[in-house]
Design a protein around this motif. Structure first.
Motif, short mmCIF file in Angstrom:
data_model
loop_
_atom_site.label_atom_id
_atom_site.label_comp_id
_atom_site.label_asym_id
_atom_site.label_seq_id
_atom_site.Cartn_x
_atom_site.Cartn_y
_atom_site.Cartn_z
N THR A 61 5.65 13.53 -6.35
CA THR A 61 6.50 11.95 -4.56
C THR A 61 6.27 11.40 -5.76
OG1 THR A 61 3.52 11.40 -4.69
CG2 THR A 61 4.43 13.62 -2.19
N GLU A 121 0.20 4.03 -2.87
CA GLU A 121 -1.44 4.22 -2.71
C GLU A 121 -1.07 5.35 -1.97
OE1 GLU A 121 -3.96 4.30 -4.94
OE2 GLU A 121 -2.36 3.00 -5.85
N MET A 122 -0.79 5.71 -0.80
CA MET A 122 -0.11 6.19 -0.11
C MET A 122 0.47 6.90 -0.45
SD MET A 122 2.23 7.37 2.59
CE MET A 122 3.40 6.16 2.50
N LEU A 123 1.09 7.12 -1.21
CA LEU A 123 2.04 8.77 -1.93
C LEU A 123 1.02 9.21 -2.26
CD1 LEU A 123 5.49 6.73 -3.00
CD2 LEU A 123 4.23 7.97 -0.85
N ARG A 124 0.18 8.60 -3.42
CA ARG A 124 -1.12 8.88 -3.75
C ARG A 124 -1.93 9.89 -3.07
NH1 ARG A 124 -3.64 5.72 -8.81
NH2 ARG A 124 -3.79 8.14 -9.44
N SER A 125 -2.14 9.23 -1.70
CA SER A 125 -3.18 9.90 -0.69
C SER A 125 -2.77 10.92 -0.32
CB SER A 125 -3.75 9.08 0.35
OG SER A 125 -2.18 8.36 1.17
N LEU A 126 -1.25 11.32 -0.17
CA LEU A 126 -0.38 12.60 0.28
C LEU A 126 -1.39 14.33 -0.16
CD1 LEU A 126 3.22 11.27 0.80
CD2 LEU A 126 1.04 11.48 2.05
N GLY A 163 1.34 -1.14 -0.27
CA GLY A 163 -0.11 0.33 0.16
C GLY A 163 0.79 1.72 -0.05
N VAL A 164 2.22 1.08 0.09
CA VAL A 164 2.93 2.29 -0.26
C VAL A 164 2.26 3.52 -1.00
CG1 VAL A 164 5.47 3.41 -0.37
CG2 VAL A 164 4.90 1.20 1.70
#
Length: 503
Positions: free
Chosen positions: A471, A448-453, A445-446
């Protein structure tokens, strides 16, 4: 890495210094300073700066042709193969990087086009057009040399260049039209390999072949400096006459671009010879890499302006365009930031991995990162993701493609392409290990986490800095470092036994 100078010829430091000036000129063009200043879109200040800066790319082409003549004298086939392999490595890696950054960062995946990828050079980014133009021109020059037809090629290049003027500002004066992106797929722009690049590369080649330097040096360098100023002024007058007087487009080159470029070449060849490069020349040595990477920062800056409303709100655009301090400092600040990041990352990577590893494998490391981001995020024809990390067959196919592409790239295009076949297993290990790294990032999930920033609704600077373009740019830099570390560990014993390769 120097894009234009090979391994054997003594460096002409004046060329490097003027290539730095060329990079400055390219920033002037791409940052469109003073556009809309005073409320006028294409005002005289903006147009004059744009026209003045148009010497840069022709200068790069002429220098490439000039130096190619000397570098290919002893073994033209071997040198041309190495030179083209270097250009292909740079073009493919950066095209994929731009393709994936625009796709992930802005959710715009450029549709594939054979001509865009292999001729026009615009598949990843518009700025990459220079690379296939140079490769095609050098290849044609090599073929012409093989068949003793260099002068014939130059004549053809001259004729094509004259035809190419009809796709530039002079279209407004002509009753016919050859170049039109709406009706053609090939003749869409005369800023291309055959109508632009070929002429200036062959021009540089013939300047070297006829020993033009012996004639040029009969006059002192101040004469050519004066000629540069004079012809630059005439090029501005020509461009303003066409654009403001006849409603022509802003061109990539003009008739006066030729004497301006020749004046710069003559100036470089007549400046006093020095044994050590100035700091201008030292930076200019990296003009090729800086040209290739400058589009990343340019996209970020343009994104800030977009979020500010510069391109959609006339009031905001007027405030920004009429800010004299911003218009004056934008290019110097962009240059400073671009140079700082480039040299900082380069220095860090050289300290960590050594210049041999960096020189031989950086592009292949970039390609591995770009390929996996394409696998993970590129959509299919229905707009759905191509990749499903829960499907073993999909994962297996992606890993096979990655390993095959990596092996082919390293085996045939890197400076160590003559490695023994026993190293094939090491290539497969690198491809498989990097695939595992990217699969782990996806599954954990790393990514997708970057996209959620991304912080929607924040100020323009936070919007850009938290956005996927920035990012994922940082993620690619980090991932390239991981890959280079693995490559150093596996390949260094072989690289240590080879002659040192200069990046």
């Amino acid at each position: 890495m120097n894009l234009f100078i090979g391994e054997k010829m003594k460096r002409i430091y004046a060329f490097d210094s003027l290539k730095l000036l060329g990079i400055v000129a390219i920033f002037v063009i791409h940052y469109s300073i003073f556009n809309y200043y005073g409320g006028v879109e294409h005002n005289a200040i903006y147009l004059s700066l744009n026209i003045l800066a148009r010497f840069a790319v022709p200068f790069f082409f002429v220098v490439a042709g000039y130096l190619y003549y000397f570098q290919s004298m002893t073994d033209s086939g071997a040198y041309t193969k190495r030179y083209l392999a270097k250009l292909i490595r740079m073009y493919v890696s950066w095209t994929l990087i731009y393709f994936v950054l625009v796709g992930v960062g802005y959710q715009f995946w450029r549709p594939y086009s054979f001509l865009a990828a292999f001729y026009h050079g615009t598949f990843g980014s518009e700025i990459m057009w220079f690379m296939p133009a140079l490769m095609i021109a050098v290849l044609l020059q090599f073929i012409a040399k093989k068949f003793n037809a260099c002068f014939a090629l130059f004549i053809v290049a001259c004729m094509l260049h004259l035809i190419g003027l009809s796709g530039q500002s002079y279209q407004a004066l002509l009753p016919f039209e050859i170049f039109n992106p709406e009706t053609n797929t090939f003749f869409i722009n005369s800023r291309d390999p055959l109508f632009f690049g070929l002429f200036y590369v062959t021009l540089g080649y013939h300047l070297a072949k006829v020993n033009a330097v012996s004639l040029i040096k009969k006059l002192p360098w101040p004469v050519y400096l004066l000629g540069t100023v004079l012809f630059s002024g005439l090029s501005v007058a020509e461009g303003l006459w066409l654009i403001l007087g006849h409603g022509a487009i802003i061109a990539d080159y003009y008739i006066m671009t030729l004497p301006v470029t020749l004046s710069f070449i003559a100036l470089a060849l007549t400046l006093p010879t020095v044994n050590k490069p100035s700091w201008f020349a030292k930076i200019g040595e990296h003009s090729g890499e800086i040209y290739l990477n400058h589009g990343v920062l340019n996209s970020m800056v343009m994104s800030v302006f977009w979020y500010m409303g510069v391109f959609s709100d006339p009031e905001v655009r007027a405030v920004v365009a009429n800010n004299l301090t911003l218009q004056i400092l934008l290019v110097p600040l962009a240059l400073a930031v671009n140079f700082t990041f480039y040299f900082a990352i380069r220095s860090l990577f050289r300290r960590c991995f050594g210049k041999q590893t960096l020189s031989a494998y950086r592009e292949s490391a970039m390609i591995l990162s770009a390929l996996w981001l394409i696998f993970i995020y590129a959509p299919n024809g229905q707009g759905e993701n191509l990749f499903n990390n829960q499907n073993p067959m999909t994962v297996f196919i992606a890993v096979c493609i990655c390993c095959t592409a990596y092996y082919s790239f390293v085996r045939w295009l890197t400076p160590v392409s003559d490695q023994k076949s026993s190293l094939a297993i090491k290539h497969i290990i690198v491809g498989a290990a990097v695939s595992g790294y990217w699969l782990a990032l996806s599954a954990s999930g790393v990514l997708e986490m970057l996209r959620s920033l991304y912080q929607e609704g924040a100020n323009p600077f936070i919007l850009v800095l938290s956005g996927p373009f920035v990012t994922f740019s940082l993620l690619i830099v980090f991932s390239v470092g991981i890959t280079l570390g693995l490559q150093k560990w596996l390949y260094m014993p072989n690289l240590n036994s080879r002659e040192q390769v200069t990046p």
